[in-house]
Design an enzyme around this catalytic site. Structure first.
Site, mmCIF file in Angstrom:
data_model
loop_
_atom_site.group_PDB
_atom_site.id
_atom_site.type_symbol
_atom_site.label_atom_id
_atom_site.label_comp_id
_atom_site.label_asym_id
_atom_site.label_seq_id
_atom_site.Cartn_x
_atom_site.Cartn_y
_atom_site.Cartn_z
ATOM 1 N N VAL A 9 0.481 -0.983 -0.104
ATOM 2 C CA VAL A 9 0.294 0.284 -0.538
ATOM 3 C C VAL A 9 0.590 0.925 0.139
ATOM 4 C CG1 VAL A 9 -1.794 1.095 1.512
ATOM 5 C CG2 VAL A 9 -1.815 -1.344 1.483
ATOM 6 N N PHE A 10 0.640 2.158 -0.987
ATOM 7 C CA PHE A 10 1.463 3.024 -0.966
ATOM 8 C C PHE A 10 0.661 4.596 -0.248
ATOM 9 C CE2 PHE A 10 2.294 7.240 -2.796
ATOM 10 C CZ PHE A 10 3.760 7.736 -2.256
ATOM 11 N N GLY A 11 0.996 4.957 1.297
ATOM 12 C CA GLY A 11 1.553 5.866 1.398
ATOM 13 C C GLY A 11 1.241 7.249 0.948
ATOM 14 N N TYR A 12 0.631 8.196 0.721
ATOM 15 C CA TYR A 12 1.078 9.849 0.661
ATOM 16 C C TYR A 12 0.328 11.042 1.148
ATOM 17 C CZ TYR A 12 -3.588 9.892 -1.688
ATOM 18 O OH TYR A 12 -5.557 9.829 -1.912
ATOM 19 N N SER A 14 -1.766 10.757 5.169
ATOM 20 C CA SER A 14 -2.272 10.711 7.111
ATOM 21 C C SER A 14 -1.038 9.449 6.922
ATOM 22 C CB SER A 14 -3.606 10.003 7.454
ATOM 23 O OG SER A 14 -4.115 9.366 6.821
ATOM 24 N N GLU A 102 -10.721 5.030 4.794
ATOM 25 C CA GLU A 102 -10.464 5.497 3.217
ATOM 26 C C GLU A 102 -12.164 5.550 3.302
ATOM 27 O OE1 GLU A 102 -7.961 7.274 3.012
ATOM 28 O OE2 GLU A 102 -6.469 6.239 4.456
#
Length: 207
Positions: A9-12, A14, A102
């Site tokens: 998973v890519f977090g950009y 929070s 989300e």
């Protein structure tokens, strides 16, 4: 049989400063062809249904041209974040957790994550999952004048806390993650909100 691809998973937003559970490895990286903007209403975390805050989403650069009339920095920023590999034993649990976290207008896309080695761009993760607030979702607000956006963020509070704290944590995290990165929208917005903090502090002291 070939082994199943890992769940990455890519977090950009929070997810950079509040990672998902059951992470077994992580790697910083950036995206190509996207901008990160505070263009998503937050009814459930950093605002309320009556007074929604603003949180970040990813937008394809070519799509942003249709929404960027109020944005002084439409194309130049680089979206740095973190790609998290989830423990396969907990993949279903983490998917459910992230789908709930989300839920306010975000949908899943699969993206390549890049890094730079010896001055050369290369893909560090193929097909990482990423939650994106697409322009057609009901919480998408597009571009807003920076001053209006800063005021909204400064005033908004939700179940997860103050909207401005989300902004401050994200800006600090991106600086640490990629000190040389260029994220003018994020940092210009941070400056405007801190100006509102200073103004309010001076007014309070003067009373």
């Amino acid at each position: 049989m070939p082994s199943k691809a890992p769940y990455v998973v890519f977090g950009y937003g929070s997810l950079i400063f509040k990672p998902p559970p059951n992470v077994i490895s992580q790697v910083p990286g950036f995206l190509k062809g996207y901008v990160r903007r505070f263009s998503q209403k937050s009814h459930d975390h950093r605002g309320t249904p009556e007074n929604p805050g603003r949180v970040v989403t990813l937008i394809h650069k070519e799509d942003w041209d249709h929404f960027s009339g109020s944005d002084a920095f439409p194309d130049e920023d680089v979206v740095w974040g973190i790609a998290y590999t989830i423990n396969p034993l907990y993949e279903s649990e983490v998917r459910d957790y992230l789908d709930y976290r989300e839920k306010d207008g975000y949908t899943l896309e699969m993206l390549d994550v890049y890094t730079i080695e010896d001055g050369i761009e290369k893909v560090v993760v193929h097909n990482a999952y990423c939650y994106v607030g697409r322009p057609h979702n009901p919480s998408f607000v597009g571009s807003e004048p920076l001053g209006d956006l800063a005021d909204r963020i400064w005033r908004s509070v939700g179940p997860s806390g103050r909207n401005k704290d989300y902004l401050y944590q994200l800006a600090e995290s991106v600086r640490k993650l990629a000190p040389a990165s260029f994220d003018s929208h994020l940092f210009a917005l941070e400056d405007r909100v801190r100006e509102l903090d200073d103004k309010n502090s001076k007014e309070t002291q003067a009373q």
